[in-house]
Design an enzyme around this catalytic site. Structure first.
Site, short mmCIF file in Angstrom:
data_model
loop_
_atom_site.label_atom_id
_atom_site.label_comp_id
_atom_site.label_asym_id
_atom_site.label_seq_id
_atom_site.Cartn_x
_atom_site.Cartn_y
_atom_site.Cartn_z
N ARG A 198 0.92 -1.20 0.04
CA ARG A 198 0.07 0.03 0.13
C ARG A 198 0.85 1.14 -0.08
O ARG A 198 0.33 2.36 0.07
CB ARG A 198 -0.87 -0.13 1.19
CG ARG A 198 -1.98 -1.09 0.79
CD ARG A 198 -3.02 -0.99 2.12
NE ARG A 198 -3.90 -2.19 1.63
CZ ARG A 198 -4.01 -3.15 1.78
NH1 ARG A 198 -3.02 -3.81 2.51
NH2 ARG A 198 -5.21 -4.31 1.43
N SER A 199 2.30 1.17 0.02
CA SER A 199 2.83 2.13 -0.16
C SER A 199 3.00 3.37 -1.13
O SER A 199 2.89 4.42 -1.02
CB SER A 199 4.51 1.69 -0.03
OG SER A 199 4.79 1.27 1.05
N LYS A 203 14.66 -7.30 3.40
CA LYS A 203 14.95 -6.20 4.61
C LYS A 203 16.53 -6.67 5.01
O LYS A 203 17.02 -5.84 5.67
CB LYS A 203 14.06 -6.11 5.49
CG LYS A 203 13.01 -5.69 5.32
CD LYS A 203 11.77 -5.68 6.25
CE LYS A 203 10.65 -4.65 6.11
NZ LYS A 203 9.83 -4.34 7.47
N GLY A 207 -2.66 -0.86 14.00
CA GLY A 207 -1.43 -1.12 13.13
C GLY A 207 -1.22 -0.19 12.14
O GLY A 207 -0.24 0.20 11.29
N TYR A 223 -2.67 -4.81 10.64
CA TYR A 223 -3.58 -3.80 10.38
C TYR A 223 -4.64 -4.58 9.41
O TYR A 223 -5.51 -3.72 8.77
CB TYR A 223 -3.01 -2.55 9.69
CG TYR A 223 -2.22 -2.55 8.55
CD1 TYR A 223 -0.60 -2.99 8.87
CD2 TYR A 223 -2.76 -2.67 7.42
CE1 TYR A 223 -0.03 -3.12 7.74
CE2 TYR A 223 -2.02 -2.85 6.11
CZ TYR A 223 -0.52 -3.08 6.56
OH TYR A 223 0.49 -3.14 5.44
N SER A 225 9.75 -7.19 13.18
CA SER A 225 9.33 -5.97 13.72
C SER A 225 9.43 -5.49 15.27
O SER A 225 9.27 -4.69 15.94
CB SER A 225 7.75 -5.70 13.14
OG SER A 225 7.05 -7.04 13.63
N1 LIG Z 1 1.90 -1.93 10.93
C1 LIG Z 1 3.05 -2.09 10.26
O1 LIG Z 1 3.33 -1.10 9.62
C2 LIG Z 1 3.74 -3.60 10.11
C3 LIG Z 1 5.09 -3.24 9.92
C4 LIG Z 1 5.88 -4.64 9.85
C5 LIG Z 1 4.95 -5.89 10.04
N2 LIG Z 1 3.90 -5.64 10.45
C6 LIG Z 1 3.03 -6.92 10.78
O2 LIG Z 1 3.55 -7.39 12.00
C7 LIG Z 1 3.56 -9.03 11.76
C8 LIG Z 1 5.12 -9.58 11.93
O3 LIG Z 1 5.83 -9.29 10.97
P1 LIG Z 1 7.54 -9.58 11.24
O4 LIG Z 1 8.12 -8.87 9.79
O5 LIG Z 1 7.96 -9.04 12.73
O6 LIG Z 1 7.42 -11.19 11.01
P2 LIG Z 1 8.35 -12.37 11.60
O7 LIG Z 1 9.79 -11.54 11.37
O8 LIG Z 1 8.32 -13.28 10.48
O9 LIG Z 1 8.16 -12.43 12.91
C9 LIG Z 1 6.87 -13.06 13.35
C10 LIG Z 1 6.65 -13.29 14.73
O10 LIG Z 1 5.16 -13.72 14.93
C11 LIG Z 1 5.38 -15.27 15.66
N3 LIG Z 1 4.45 -15.91 15.31
C12 LIG Z 1 4.02 -16.32 13.80
N4 LIG Z 1 2.86 -17.03 13.82
C13 LIG Z 1 2.68 -17.53 15.11
C14 LIG Z 1 1.89 -18.10 15.59
N5 LIG Z 1 0.84 -18.99 14.86
N6 LIG Z 1 1.67 -18.48 17.20
C15 LIG Z 1 2.71 -17.57 17.78
N7 LIG Z 1 3.58 -16.88 17.30
C16 LIG Z 1 3.50 -16.67 15.95
C17 LIG Z 1 6.49 -15.53 15.34
O11 LIG Z 1 7.06 -16.43 16.56
P3 LIG Z 1 8.49 -17.46 16.25
O12 LIG Z 1 9.54 -16.75 16.72
O13 LIG Z 1 8.13 -18.43 17.50
O14 LIG Z 1 8.31 -18.19 14.78
C18 LIG Z 1 7.60 -14.30 15.41
O15 LIG Z 1 7.51 -13.94 17.02
C19 LIG Z 1 3.01 -9.41 10.40
O16 LIG Z 1 1.75 -9.48 10.46
C20 LIG Z 1 3.19 -8.10 9.70
O17 LIG Z 1 2.29 -8.06 8.45
C21 LIG Z 1 3.23 -4.59 10.62
#
Ligand SMILES: NC(=O)c1ccc[n+]([C@@H]2O[C@H](COP(=O)([O-])OP(=O)(O)OC[C@H]3O[C@@H](n4cnc5c(N)ncnc54)[C@H](OP(=O)(O)O)[C@@H]3O)[C@@H](O)[C@H]2O)c1
Length: 279
Positions: free
Chosen positions: A15-16, A65, A239, A218, A131
């Site tokens: 969406r950027s 990233k 978010g 979000y 994140s």
């Molecule tokens: N609002 C914004 O601007 C923004 C920006 C960035 C990201 N986000 C959102 O933030 C979320 C995470 O992004 P990320 O880049 O940080 O992802 P990431 O690096 O893949 O990390 C995912 C995290 O979620 C946990 N997780 C995933 N599935 C799970 C489950 N079923 N049960 C328990 N824990 C679970 C993982 O745990 P483990 O370590 O155990 O695998 C890890 O801590 C995404 O939904 C993304 O869309 C939003």
């Protein structure tokens, strides 16, 4: 014409362009922000020829990233501390990098909770992924006392404790009830609760009335976590605002104007996420 873009693989969902092209129009800048699908094997070539492609810089998203770090000529301390970047710009021709996810989270938090004072307080972070790292790095630059990390995989939470030092501690799942009773801030950084992902199962009953509950997911705009917190009368932070605020950093670097996150912009992007959205 000045141009910037977002690169990722896949990239269709981004969406950027909606955000940056809104600001370009608002400020009467003759410019363009595009989506570019860049495969991992093409990343080095794309970044090396950023200028030749006509770009002043780009946003970088999944899966580039971390992979882009060795390809830049200059990076700031945020990239060094988080091991991740999301914004690339040319500084006197040098490919330079920062990460604005943490700043985006923090600016959205203080915009939603004016006058927020985190001094001496505790934040509980759910998740230990990219994140979480960005948000913890930014929160540690406030005078917050401590961050407690609850994560499915303990080793990833422990890794963040090692990186960030004694203010960051691992939170054992069976202690969430006790420890969350003193939280000023609870942040979900996991993908749980996102459309198509498993639900986030968490008992919020021990959170104090002063606790702010933030979710960086979000889609949907109002997650079950936020609904549950609102039902308890707690202040919540969604978010989408983080996404809008993180974009400010790149826009300013590429186009030379610091744009505002307005309710009109929020509505534009919120309608794209959910056509049923009403303010
Ligand atoms: N609002 C914004 O601007 C923004 C920006 C960035 C990201 N986000 C959102 O933030 C979320 C995470 O992004 P990320 O880049 O940080 O992802 P990431 O690096 O893949 O990390 C995912 C995290 O979620 C946990 N997780 C995933 N599935 C799970 C489950 N079923 N049960 C328990 N824990 C679970 C993982 O745990 P483990 O370590 O155990 O695998 C890890 O801590 C995404 O939904 C993304 O869309 C939003």
């Amino acid at each position: 014409m000045k141009k910037a873009c977002v690169i990722g693989y896949p990239i269709a969902h981004s969406r950027s362009p909606l955000i940056h092209n809104y600001w370009l129009k608002q400020h009467g800048i003759e410019g363009l922000y595009e989506k570019r699908e860049v495969k991992p094997e093409d990343l080095a070539d794309f970044l090396t020829h950023l200028d030749a492609h006509g770009y002043a810089g780009c946003n970088v998203t999944i899966p580039h990233k971390e992979a882009a770090i060795p390809l830049v000529g200059k990076m700031d301390d945020i990239v060094r501390r988080t091991g991740s970047l999301n914004t690339i710009y040319l500084d006197s021709g040098i490919i330079s990098a920062t990460s604005s996810d943490g700043e985006g989270f923090y600016q959205n938090l203080v915009a939603t909770v004016p006058g927020l004072d985190l001094k001496g307080q505790t934040a509980v972070i759910l998740g230990a992924g990219g994140s979480a790292r960005a948000i913890i790095e930014r929160l540690l630059r406030t005078d917050l006392a401590r961050v407690k990390i609850l994560n499915r995989t303990e080793a990833r939470a422990q890794e963040l404790c090692n990186i960030f030092g004694t203010r960051v501690q691992w939170l054992a799942p069976d202690r969430f009830g006790i420890e969350s009773a003193s939280a000023r801030l609870l942040v979900n950084t996991t993908s749980q609760g996102m459309k198509g992902q498993p639900a986030l199962q968490l008992d919020l009953s021990a959170l104090p009335a002063s606790c702010i509950v933030a979710d960086i997911v979000y889609v949907p705009l109002k997650t079950d976590l936020l609904k549950q917190a609102q039902a308890r009368g707690l202040q919540t932070v969604g978010g989408l605002g983080m996404l809008l605020h993180q974009a400010v950093v790149g826009f300013e670097k590429w186009f030379g104007i610091r744009p505002q996150v307005t309710p009109e912009l929020y509505d534009l992007v919120a309608n794209d996420v959910d056509p049923e959205y009403h303010r």
